[in-house]
Write a protein that holds these residues in place. Structure first.
Motif, PDB file in Angstrom:
ATOM      1  N   ASN A  68      -2.325  18.576  11.687  1.00 31.61           N
ATOM      2  CA  ASN A  68      -1.976  17.052  11.777  1.00 31.61           C
ATOM      3  C   ASN A  68      -3.319  16.280  11.451  1.00 31.61           C
ATOM      4  O   ASN A  68      -3.034  15.125  10.946  1.00 31.61           O
ATOM      5  N   VAL A  69      -4.266  16.663  11.944  1.00 28.00           N
ATOM      6  CA  VAL A  69      -5.340  15.908  11.571  1.00 28.00           C
ATOM      7  C   VAL A  69      -6.001  15.968  10.283  1.00 28.00           C
ATOM      8  O   VAL A  69      -6.642  14.912   9.511  1.00 28.00           O
ATOM      9  N   ARG A  70      -6.193  17.111   9.829  1.00 29.04           N
ATOM     10  CA  ARG A  70      -6.683  17.362   8.273  1.00 29.04           C
ATOM     11  C   ARG A  70      -5.535  16.944   7.296  1.00 29.04           C
ATOM     12  O   ARG A  70      -5.584  15.817   6.902  1.00 29.04           O
ATOM     13  N   LYS A  71      -4.563  17.930   6.907  1.00 29.03           N
ATOM     14  CA  LYS A  71      -3.670  17.654   5.712  1.00 29.03           C
ATOM     15  C   LYS A  71      -3.028  16.302   6.279  1.00 29.03           C
ATOM     16  O   LYS A  71      -2.492  15.671   5.582  1.00 29.03           O
ATOM     17  N   LEU A 110      -7.822  14.753   5.552  1.00 29.66           N
ATOM     18  CA  LEU A 110      -7.867  15.408   4.097  1.00 29.66           C
ATOM     19  C   LEU A 110      -7.179  14.832   3.117  1.00 29.66           C
ATOM     20  O   LEU A 110      -7.515  14.560   2.125  1.00 29.66           O
ATOM     21  N   ASN A 111      -5.706  14.391   3.615  1.00 28.52           N
ATOM     22  CA  ASN A 111      -4.831  13.691   2.609  1.00 28.52           C
ATOM     23  C   ASN A 111      -5.715  12.419   2.023  1.00 28.52           C
ATOM     24  O   ASN A 111      -5.709  12.163   0.898  1.00 28.52           O
ATOM     25  N   ALA A 112      -6.340  11.900   3.081  1.00 26.41           N
ATOM     26  CA  ALA A 112      -7.015  10.430   2.711  1.00 26.41           C
ATOM     27  C   ALA A 112      -8.331  10.711   1.854  1.00 26.41           C
ATOM     28  O   ALA A 112      -8.581  10.115   0.687  1.00 26.41           O
ATOM     29  N   VAL A 113      -8.963  11.848   2.120  1.00 28.09           N
ATOM     30  CA  VAL A 113     -10.149  11.937   1.170  1.00 28.09           C
ATOM     31  C   VAL A 113      -9.660  12.562  -0.113  1.00 28.09           C
ATOM     32  O   VAL A 113     -10.158  12.202  -1.168  1.00 28.09           O
ATOM     33  N   GLN A 114      -8.332  13.332  -0.136  1.00 27.54           N
ATOM     34  CA  GLN A 114      -8.075  13.744  -1.495  1.00 27.54           C
ATOM     35  C   GLN A 114      -7.547  12.421  -2.463  1.00 27.54           C
ATOM     36  O   GLN A 114      -7.717  12.311  -3.409  1.00 27.54           O
ATOM     37  N   LEU A 115      -7.246  11.342  -1.520  1.00 26.55           N
ATOM     38  CA  LEU A 115      -6.705  10.216  -2.187  1.00 26.55           C
ATOM     39  C   LEU A 115      -7.988   9.368  -2.885  1.00 26.55           C
ATOM     40  O   LEU A 115      -7.908   9.035  -4.055  1.00 26.55           O
ATOM     41  N   ALA A 116      -8.960   9.574  -2.135  1.00 26.03           N
ATOM     42  CA  ALA A 116     -10.044   9.048  -2.314  1.00 26.03           C
ATOM     43  C   ALA A 116     -10.767   9.739  -3.608  1.00 26.03           C
ATOM     44  O   ALA A 116     -11.326   8.978  -4.531  1.00 26.03           O
ATOM     45  N   ALA A 147       0.941  -1.153   0.094  1.00 29.75           N
ATOM     46  CA  ALA A 147       0.173  -0.067   0.084  1.00 29.75           C
ATOM     47  C   ALA A 147       1.004   1.285  -0.061  1.00 29.75           C
ATOM     48  O   ALA A 147       1.262   1.702   1.025  1.00 29.75           O
ATOM     49  N   PRO A 148       1.374   1.700  -1.235  1.00 29.07           N
ATOM     50  CA  PRO A 148       2.233   2.623  -1.284  1.00 29.07           C
ATOM     51  C   PRO A 148       1.759   4.115  -0.568  1.00 29.07           C
ATOM     52  O   PRO A 148       0.499   4.285  -0.646  1.00 29.07           O
ATOM     53  N   GLN A 149       2.585   4.903  -0.154  1.00 30.94           N
ATOM     54  CA  GLN A 149       2.380   6.071   0.700  1.00 30.94           C
ATOM     55  C   GLN A 149       2.130   7.204  -0.369  1.00 30.94           C
ATOM     56  O   GLN A 149       3.107   7.302  -1.416  1.00 30.94           O
ATOM     57  N   ILE A 150       0.946   7.872  -0.187  1.00 29.81           N
ATOM     58  CA  ILE A 150       0.969   8.852  -1.648  1.00 29.81           C
ATOM     59  C   ILE A 150       0.198  10.106  -0.945  1.00 29.81           C
ATOM     60  O   ILE A 150      -0.526  10.335   0.009  1.00 29.81           O
ATOM     61  N   VAL A 151       0.953  11.340  -1.319  1.00 29.65           N
ATOM     62  CA  VAL A 151       0.456  12.562  -0.984  1.00 29.65           C
ATOM     63  C   VAL A 151       0.199  13.188  -2.458  1.00 29.65           C
ATOM     64  O   VAL A 151       1.087  13.366  -3.253  1.00 29.65           O
ATOM     65  N   SER A 199       3.752  14.308   9.573  1.00 24.90           N
ATOM     66  CA  SER A 199       5.229  14.931   9.201  1.00 24.90           C
ATOM     67  C   SER A 199       5.515  14.853   7.975  1.00 24.90           C
ATOM     68  O   SER A 199       5.876  15.610   7.244  1.00 24.90           O
ATOM     69  N   ALA A 200       5.577  13.427   7.235  1.00 24.10           N
ATOM     70  CA  ALA A 200       6.095  13.289   5.966  1.00 24.10           C
ATOM     71  C   ALA A 200       5.157  14.040   4.928  1.00 24.10           C
ATOM     72  O   ALA A 200       5.418  14.462   3.989  1.00 24.10           O
ATOM     73  N   THR A 201       3.761  13.879   5.372  1.00 18.71           N
ATOM     74  CA  THR A 201       2.909  14.451   4.625  1.00 18.71           C
ATOM     75  C   THR A 201       3.325  16.225   4.290  1.00 18.71           C
ATOM     76  O   THR A 201       3.421  16.675   3.326  1.00 18.71           O
ATOM     77  N   ALA A 202       3.252  16.792   5.396  1.00 24.43           N
ATOM     78  CA  ALA A 202       3.575  18.288   5.321  1.00 24.43           C
ATOM     79  C   ALA A 202       4.969  18.464   4.747  1.00 24.43           C
ATOM     80  O   ALA A 202       4.901  19.414   3.998  1.00 24.43           O
ATOM     81  N   LEU A 203       5.923  17.776   5.090  1.00 23.85           N
ATOM     82  CA  LEU A 203       6.923  17.949   4.481  1.00 23.85           C
ATOM     83  C   LEU A 203       7.239  17.956   2.910  1.00 23.85           C
ATOM     84  O   LEU A 203       7.694  18.508   2.398  1.00 23.85           O
ATOM     85  N   ALA A 204       6.481  16.792   2.617  1.00 26.26           N
ATOM     86  CA  ALA A 204       6.196  16.459   1.320  1.00 26.26           C
ATOM     87  C   ALA A 204       5.757  17.532   0.338  1.00 26.26           C
ATOM     88  O   ALA A 204       6.196  17.998  -0.740  1.00 26.26           O
ATOM     89  N   VAL A 205       4.507  18.044   0.881  1.00 38.36           N
ATOM     90  CA  VAL A 205       3.740  19.173   0.224  1.00 38.36           C
ATOM     91  C   VAL A 205       4.680  20.306  -0.056  1.00 38.36           C
ATOM     92  O   VAL A 205       4.647  20.966  -1.175  1.00 38.36           O
ATOM     93  N   VAL A 206       5.523  20.726   0.612  1.00 34.02           N
ATOM     94  CA  VAL A 206       6.378  21.784   0.846  1.00 34.02           C
ATOM     95  C   VAL A 206       7.683  21.494  -0.173  1.00 34.02           C
ATOM     96  O   VAL A 206       8.181  22.442  -0.794  1.00 34.02           O
TER      97      VAL A 206
END
Ligand SMILES: NC(=O)c1ccc[n+]([C@@H]2O[C@H](COP(=O)([O-])OP(=O)(O)OC[C@H]3O[C@@H](n4cnc5c(N)ncnc54)[C@H](OP(=O)(O)O)[C@@H]3O)[C@@H](O)[C@H]2O)c1
Ligand SMILES: NC(=O)c1ccc[n+]([C@@H]2O[C@H](COP(=O)([O-])OP(=O)(O)OC[C@H]3O[C@@H](n4cnc5c(N)ncnc54)[C@H](OP(=O)(O)O)[C@@H]3O)[C@@H](O)[C@H]2O)c1
Lengths: 336, 336
Positions: free
Chosen positions: B315-318, B322-328, B105-109, B132-139
């Motif tokens: 941390n709870v949204r993006k 939120l990231n999960a819903v964006q994936l969906a 299940a690859p990690q995706i942002v 943490s990985a999500t926020a850093l990856a976005v930027v």
């Protein structure tokens, strides 16, 4: 009988000044007369010292020729107003405000660069560095011998007490307001400090650097005698009353010998190394103590030339008052 | 009429799950039937969705063939217990617990590596990475094009909500105890969390690394497609309820072109760059928002090949829901 000294403390009613007076007592510093000075606001108040109440006087009216040594523990403006008067009166100066240029009053942390004291000319002027530079210098000094340090990355998480009494009251007040669902007031900090982290301590220049961060880079290089050391620094304000913490990552020219690092830290002065797997905190360990606590000593996740550390230090004691008294103890040995 | 989907949320009563349900509503996700699942403890409770109360059921008794897509927002153990059952039933999985291996299940942002989605086989399994990985990856994603990044140094200052509801209650309770001078109780955290910083989030291995830090290094490299990136990381627990902050220092192969950096950040998706001289905070800016805030963009104090940043993210949204819903949202375009 050994000699004792007439001493003045400017800013004696402040966070640092009050602790400095306590430490003079705790360490049985050979004080003859103690002169406590502050602004007109608290002139007339008194501060306990060795079981007596010492009355606080206004610094403006003080005759510095009465003392051998003065600690400046008020703001930089106060140091700048009175340092030359004190010096002309033959008085040695230990400044805690960072106001004096390094050429005039070198920054000293005994554990790192005590040797600088020997070269000073009278009337002596020395500076006790910022709490961050002091804590880092204490811990990195013994590592100079075992590591070839290329770069220091540090995120310094500072206690509000670093900004004096008003900052402490505001954190307490804001916290109570939030817990009681009352509207939040910010007067000292420019935004909510309670349950938050502020990324900037002081006003940035056009390049985005704040004076505290620039000062840390300069001071750390001086204290360690490593003028070319690369230092990457961010100072943040944490909702912590007392005690600074530091997330430190060192880059080294070669893989770390962790056993040698641990041995050097164990042997280092003013360092308490906590057990592997554990870590110190500002509130639980450092506050009220004279040493800098070190924990989380580890290599990078997959980089053996990276050394990570977590430090906790009492910003008011080793970061200021204690370091200043230690400087005084060295000065009175043969220089006053 | 466009298609709508039957969906399940496991952990629907938790910090992340509740927000996830809200975000499905906010973004008008095409939900047909919504199944909210949790443990026996909150089965029978209900959660509002589009003006109705949806009853929470026990995950153990759920028939996954009823839904096209399931979000796993309970702990890793729950994902591990039910993922293969869901997958066998033909259900697509978006996991938020970090339990599933990247090969499965690859990690995706989406802002960093949306292209990975196209290569997935059915039944689809993807992971939303750590906050943490999500926020850093976005930027860092838009900076890949303008900088040759050699190393990322990060101190991640995590909100207590990252550890769920119990951690949030404990910070509130400890703070009230301290302000009211009552004795302090620690049950969730192993020591005082209020007005303190904890240097270790989770249990360290023999090398001193905690799973969260190792996970961040692996995830960040994957998300950015930079398998050799050096990442130096310390995760600390801050006395902040919601919102993570990151002190980031990048080392580059060449001096930074700050104008290009600012332009790339301005143009980047899900990024809000604050004005020069200002900085964002977790509480004041990030919480409740869908973007990662960036400020304090600056070179090193005297190193032009160093780029420093301060990030604040919900941390709870993006970071999760939120990231999960964006994936969906991407999956339903042509993969469900
Ligand atoms: N707090 C720390 O962790 C720390 C660490 C290292 C260095 N320092 C430095 O130490 C100095 C004092 O800091 P602090 O935290 O102790 O501040 P503080 O708690 O706000 O106390 C300030 C002190 O300075 C006195 N003062 C203010 N204006 C004065 C004036 N015009 N003339 C004479 N005295 C005056 C105050 O006296 P009144 O009672 O009359 O107002 C008080 O005694 C600052 O330069 C600070 O940067 C602080
Ligand atoms: N909080 C964050 O910032 C964040 C960010 C990214 C990822 N995550 C991950 O998301 C997951 C949930 O975190 P959280 O912060 O939302 O935790 P939380 O607030 O403690 O909520 C936990 C949720 O899981 C459910 N649950 C617990 N045990 C269960 C079981 N045996 N069977 C079914 N459901 C069970 C709980 O239901 P009951 O009401 O029945 O107990 C509740 O709905 C974790 O894996 C966490 O690592 C969290």
């Amino acid at each position: 009988m050994s000699q004792s000294f007439d001493i003045a403390v400017v800013g004696a009613t402040g966070t640092v000044g009050e602790t400095l007076v306590q430490i003079l007592e705790e360490r049985s510093f050979p004080v003859a007369d103690l002169h406590l000075l502050a602004s007109s606001e608290s002139a007339g108040h008194s501060v306990p010292f060795r079981g007596k109440n010492v009355r606080v006087r206004e610094v403006d009216e003080f005759d510095f020729s009465k003392v051998k040594l003065v600690f400046f523990a008020a703001g930089p403006a106060v140091t700048l107003s009175f340092a030359s008067k004190a010096s002309s009166a033959g008085c040695a100066i230990i400044d805690l405000s960072g106001a004096l240029p390094a050429g005039q009053a070198p920054q000293i942390v005994p554990e790192a660069n005590a040797q600088v004291l020997a070269g000073l000319e009278k009337p002596i002027q020395v500076s006790s560095p910022s709490p961050s530079a002091t804590a880092l210098a204490v811990v990195l000094a013994p590592l100079r011998g075992v590591l070839d340090i290329q770069r220091v990355n540090v995120t310094a998480c500072l206690a509000v007490s670093a900004q004096g009494r008003e900052a402490v009251s505001e954190l307490a007040r804001q916290t109570a307001e939030l817990l009681n669902l009352r509207p939040l007031e910010s007067t000292f900090f420019d935004r909510q400090m309670a349950f938050n982290l502020l990324a900037q301590v002081g006003k940035p220049d056009a390049q985005g650097h704040v004076p505290l961060e620039k000062r840390l880079v300069t001071e750390l290089r001086q204290l360690l005698g490593m003028p070319a050391l690369k230092v990457s620094v961010t100072c943040i304000q944490a909702p912590v009353f007392f005690g600074d913490s530091f997330s430190v990552s060192l880059q080294l020219a070669a893989p770390v010998d962790l056993a040698a690092v641990n041995a050097a830290l164990e042997a280092g002065d003013s360092i308490e190394l906590v057990e592997a797997g554990d870590y110190p905190t500002a509130v639980g360990d450092a506050v009220g103590q004279d040493v800098v606590y070190v924990g989380r000593v580890r290599q990078g996740v997959d980089d053996a030339s990276e050394l990570n550390l977590w430090l906790a230090s009492d910003n008011v004691r080793k970061g200021a008052a204690l370091n200043a008294v230690q400087l005084a103890e060295l000065l009175i040995k043969d220089q006053l």
